[in-house]
Design a protein around this motif. Structure first.
Motif, PDB file in Angstrom:
ATOM      1  N   PRO A  71      19.721 -15.807 -28.828  1.00 43.92           N
ATOM      2  CA  PRO A  71      17.698 -15.928 -29.028  1.00 43.92           C
ATOM      3  C   PRO A  71      17.553 -17.627 -28.536  1.00 43.92           C
ATOM      4  CG  PRO A  71      20.180 -16.486 -31.246  1.00 43.92           C
ATOM      5  CD  PRO A  71      20.869 -15.909 -29.741  1.00 43.92           C
ATOM      6  N   ARG A  72      18.644 -17.694 -28.305  1.00 50.12           N
ATOM      7  CA  ARG A  72      17.748 -19.245 -28.021  1.00 50.12           C
ATOM      8  C   ARG A  72      16.925 -18.640 -26.255  1.00 50.12           C
ATOM      9  NH1 ARG A  72      21.373 -24.219 -28.134  1.00 50.12           N
ATOM     10  NH2 ARG A  72      19.722 -25.190 -26.825  1.00 50.12           N
ATOM     11  N   TYR A  73      17.489 -17.573 -26.209  1.00 49.82           N
ATOM     12  CA  TYR A  73      16.740 -17.470 -24.832  1.00 49.82           C
ATOM     13  C   TYR A  73      15.843 -17.016 -24.739  1.00 49.82           C
ATOM     14  CZ  TYR A  73      15.275 -14.444 -20.784  1.00 49.82           C
ATOM     15  OH  TYR A  73      14.457 -14.258 -19.070  1.00 49.82           O
ATOM     16  N   GLN A  74      14.635 -17.040 -25.658  1.00 50.57           N
ATOM     17  CA  GLN A  74      12.716 -16.842 -25.892  1.00 50.57           C
ATOM     18  C   GLN A  74      12.345 -18.825 -25.954  1.00 50.57           C
ATOM     19  OE1 GLN A  74      11.004 -14.570 -25.484  1.00 50.57           O
ATOM     20  NE2 GLN A  74      13.002 -12.657 -25.460  1.00 50.57           N
ATOM     21  N   GLY A  75      13.212 -19.144 -26.642  1.00 53.69           N
ATOM     22  CA  GLY A  75      12.961 -20.668 -25.834  1.00 53.69           C
ATOM     23  C   GLY A  75      12.263 -20.971 -28.037  1.00 53.69           C
ATOM     24  N   GLU A  80       9.529 -15.674 -18.236  1.00 52.04           N
ATOM     25  CA  GLU A  80      10.590 -14.901 -17.750  1.00 52.04           C
ATOM     26  C   GLU A  80      11.054 -14.850 -16.747  1.00 52.04           C
ATOM     27  OE1 GLU A  80       8.725 -10.973 -19.630  1.00 52.04           O
ATOM     28  OE2 GLU A  80       9.716 -11.618 -21.610  1.00 52.04           O
ATOM     29  N   ASN A  81      10.571 -15.142 -15.883  1.00 50.36           N
ATOM     30  CA  ASN A  81      10.726 -15.729 -14.040  1.00 50.36           C
ATOM     31  C   ASN A  81      11.735 -16.201 -13.767  1.00 50.36           C
ATOM     32  OD1 ASN A  81       8.181 -13.912 -13.411  1.00 50.36           O
ATOM     33  ND2 ASN A  81       7.258 -15.530 -13.933  1.00 50.36           N
ATOM     34  N   ALA A  82      12.340 -15.749 -12.750  1.00 51.40           N
ATOM     35  CA  ALA A  82      13.906 -16.551 -12.456  1.00 51.40           C
ATOM     36  C   ALA A  82      13.710 -15.881 -11.030  1.00 51.40           C
ATOM     37  CB  ALA A  82      15.271 -16.095 -13.115  1.00 51.40           C
ATOM     38  N   LEU A  83      14.546 -18.084 -10.410  1.00 51.45           N
ATOM     39  CA  LEU A  83      13.835 -18.290  -8.747  1.00 51.45           C
ATOM     40  C   LEU A  83      15.127 -19.053  -8.903  1.00 51.45           C
ATOM     41  CD1 LEU A  83      13.096 -17.902  -6.420  1.00 51.45           C
ATOM     42  CD2 LEU A  83      11.623 -19.870  -6.898  1.00 51.45           C
ATOM     43  N   SER A 110      13.437 -13.170  -9.520  1.00 50.30           N
ATOM     44  CA  SER A 110      14.076 -12.115 -10.244  1.00 50.30           C
ATOM     45  C   SER A 110      13.078 -11.709 -11.746  1.00 50.30           C
ATOM     46  CB  SER A 110      14.923 -11.894 -10.750  1.00 50.30           C
ATOM     47  OG  SER A 110      16.101 -11.553  -9.818  1.00 50.30           O
ATOM     48  N   ARG A 111      11.860 -10.729 -11.927  1.00 53.25           N
ATOM     49  CA  ARG A 111      11.160 -10.744 -13.610  1.00 53.25           C
ATOM     50  C   ARG A 111      12.370  -9.949 -14.699  1.00 53.25           C
ATOM     51  NH1 ARG A 111       7.272 -13.151 -15.438  1.00 53.25           N
ATOM     52  NH2 ARG A 111       6.201 -11.072 -17.262  1.00 53.25           N
ATOM     53  N   VAL A 112      12.615 -10.624 -15.670  1.00 53.10           N
ATOM     54  CA  VAL A 112      13.122 -10.441 -16.471  1.00 53.10           C
ATOM     55  C   VAL A 112      12.419 -10.168 -17.962  1.00 53.10           C
ATOM     56  CG1 VAL A 112      15.066 -10.903 -18.252  1.00 53.10           C
ATOM     57  CG2 VAL A 112      14.688 -12.044 -16.025  1.00 53.10           C
ATOM     58  N   ALA A 113      13.011  -8.963 -18.744  1.00 57.29           N
ATOM     59  CA  ALA A 113      12.244  -7.760 -19.711  1.00 57.29           C
ATOM     60  C   ALA A 113      13.340  -8.504 -20.798  1.00 57.29           C
ATOM     61  CB  ALA A 113      11.322  -6.787 -18.970  1.00 57.29           C
ATOM     62  N   THR A 114      12.908  -7.882 -21.831  1.00 58.03           N
ATOM     63  CA  THR A 114      13.955  -8.147 -22.533  1.00 58.03           C
ATOM     64  C   THR A 114      12.888  -7.645 -24.171  1.00 58.03           C
ATOM     65  OG1 THR A 114      12.940 -10.368 -24.590  1.00 58.03           O
ATOM     66  CG2 THR A 114      14.407 -10.545 -22.253  1.00 58.03           C
ATOM     67  N   THR A 115      12.230  -7.091 -23.793  1.00 57.05           N
ATOM     68  CA  THR A 115      11.596  -5.719 -25.108  1.00 57.05           C
ATOM     69  C   THR A 115      12.284  -4.815 -25.302  1.00 57.05           C
ATOM     70  OG1 THR A 115      10.078  -4.955 -23.393  1.00 57.05           O
ATOM     71  CG2 THR A 115       9.328  -7.168 -24.234  1.00 57.05           C
ATOM     72  N   LEU A 116      13.387  -4.256 -24.333  1.00 55.94           N
ATOM     73  CA  LEU A 116      13.576  -2.449 -24.080  1.00 55.94           C
ATOM     74  C   LEU A 116      14.817  -3.034 -24.743  1.00 55.94           C
ATOM     75  CD1 LEU A 116      11.691  -0.258 -21.811  1.00 55.94           C
ATOM     76  CD2 LEU A 116      11.124  -0.455 -24.374  1.00 55.94           C
ATOM     77  N   SER A 117      15.774  -3.897 -24.968  1.00 59.32           N
ATOM     78  CA  SER A 117      17.290  -4.570 -25.008  1.00 59.32           C
ATOM     79  C   SER A 117      17.812  -5.368 -26.007  1.00 59.32           C
ATOM     80  CB  SER A 117      17.899  -4.642 -23.803  1.00 59.32           C
ATOM     81  OG  SER A 117      17.294  -6.216 -23.702  1.00 59.32           O
TER      82      SER A 117
END
Length: 470
Positions: free
Chosen positions: A275-279, A287-290, A261-268
């Protein structure tokens, strides 16, 4: 060709008629569709081990508490790795595919049988038409001769109604024969897709059939026809299905799953709530999940599936019993058909002998008439006797043709049950067997006085012993 196209009649061979019927038959097309469906079902059961890959994509904006991970697109794959019952389901689908193929073969053989019997009946009826046309001419001559003899005081007046009755009976038989020819022509036209008015049979295209012999093989050794084979394959399919359903509970199932999956958080507002999601600035998260893994499932209790397994077992038992029942009916019917063929063989031989006797009687009266016209001493006959004798000879020829038709159709049915009908239609020699009805080079009894095209040659003048008037 365009000018005279409405009156042209093509000579259609038996082989061409069968080929056209197989291509034109809706029953064959339905069976072919069933084969394609069964093959697809077998591939579906077999391909359960091949990963099913799918992708999803979406783009949008959200605010407030995030309900899920904001995925732009994802690719997932899932497949079955191991299952106790899936192998049985594949075998069941394979047997169902074999059953559909046997059903297709059965439909093709039945269409071939129907076309062959109709073709043979039409050809035989056309030959009988030539015989009965001659009978009509003789009956009209008989009425004329009888009237002249009554006027001359030779015959009693009661002879005239008898002669007219004979003519009416023959005319009625001719009308019935015309109806038979029209029906067979229409049926053959429906089978082949050709217009009935354009069909003309070819006698020489009908392969020869050997005389019937007593069946020397045991009843248990008779091979199943395509219909019984289809039922047997269906029974085996249901047995595999029932065995697979019984092995569902308390047995592990292993499935494979993979996802990217490809994750994008800019529009949400996902980053605000997590907050810890961005590291960290020094170690940002990707932003890649496997994901990849195996899932083990052991069904412990499923009463509905257990009831379904009992239902499958009952279906399998029903199918097995149906095979035994239909096999017994088939073997009994084949034995009865074999006995009927032997009886019809004797009837055809008897009709041939009666026709030869009547022909000899007619030739004898011809010789006597010639002797009377030449004033040669010896037994003499009058023209009325000769007409009656020829009428009887033509009637015996007609009866012989009917006996041959019945025998041929029974032999065709036997070939259909033995699985050799298609090869016989194409003229391919079949291996000899104690119950064989095919022997290349050996034909059924011929009809004396009737050529293969139904014409009636003039009998030769051969002196034979005197005969009695019919």
């Amino acid at each position: 060709m365009l000018v005279f196209g409405g009156t042209l009649r093509a000579q259609l061979s038996l082989q061409s008629a069968v080929d056209l019927a197989l291509k034109n038959s809706p029953r064959v097309r339905v069976a072919q569709a069933d084969v394609a469906k069964a093959r697809a079902a077998w591939q579906e059961a077999r391909d359960a081990y091949i990963p099913a890959v799918s992708t999803t994509a979406g783009y949008g904006q959200s605010t407030g508490a995030p309900l899920n991970v904001p995925i732009i697109f994802s690719i997932s794959a899932q497949s079955l790795v191991f299952s106790f019952q899936q192998r049985d389901y594949v075998r069941a689908a394979d047997e169902a595919r074999e059953s559909a193929q046997h059903s297709l073969n059965r439909e093709q053989i039945q269409v071939t049988q129907d076309t062959t019997n109709t073709y043979v009946a039409l050809d035989n009826a056309q030959a009988r038409k030539a015989v009965i046309t001659r009978e009509l001419d003789l009956a009209e001559r008989l009425v004329t001769v009888t009237s002249e003899r009554i006027d001359a005081g030779v015959d009693a007046r009661v002879e005239l109604p008898k002669s007219r009755r004979t003519a009416v009976q023959i005319r009625l038989a001719a009308l019935q024969l015309d109806d038979e020819i029209a029906f067979n022509a229409r049926h053959l036209a429906n089978l082949t897709g050709l217009p009935a008015s354009a069909i003309r049979t070819d006698t020489h295209s009908i392969p020869e059939l050997a005389p019937i012999r007593a069946q020397g093989e045991a009843n248990e050794s008779i091979a199943d026809d395509e219909g019984i084979s289809a039922l047997a394959a269906t029974a085996r399919s249901k047995q595999h299905q029932a065995f697979g359903d019984r092995r569902y509970l308390l047995r592990p199932q292993v499935t494979l799953g993979a996802n990217y999956s490809r994750v994008a958080t800019t529009l949400s507002s996902y980053s605000d709530y997590y907050p810890r999601y961005q590291g960290t600035p020094g170690h940002p998260n990707s932003e890649n999940a496997l994901s990849f893994g195996l899932q083990f499932t052991i069904p412990l209790l499923d009463m509905a599936h257990r009831a379904r397994a009992r239902q499958s077992e009952a279906d399998a038992e029903h199918a097995s019993a149906d095979v035994a029942l239909q096999r017994g009916i088939f073997r009994e019917g084949r034995a009865k058909l074999q006995n009927s063929a032997l009886e019809l063989q004797l009837r055809a031989d008897l009709a041939r002998d009666e026709q030869e006797i009547a022909q000899d009687q007619f030739q004898t009266l011809q010789v006597q008439l010639q002797a009377a016209s030449g004033s040669v001493a010896g037994p003499q006959a009058n023209p009325k006797d000769a007409i009656n004798a020829e009428l009887q000879e033509r009637q015996r020829s007609y009866d012989l043709l009917q006996a041959k038709l019945q025998l041929q159709q029974v032999q065709v049915n036997l070939l259909q049950q033995d699985g050799g009908l298609s090869r016989w239609v194409q003229g391919t020699p079949l291996p000899a067997s104690p119950g064989s009805v095919l022997a290349p080079g050996t034909s059924t009894p011929a009809v004396p006085g009737v050529s293969p095209q139904g014409t009636t040659p003039t009998p030769s003048n051969v002196a034979v012993p005197p005969s009695t008037q019919p």
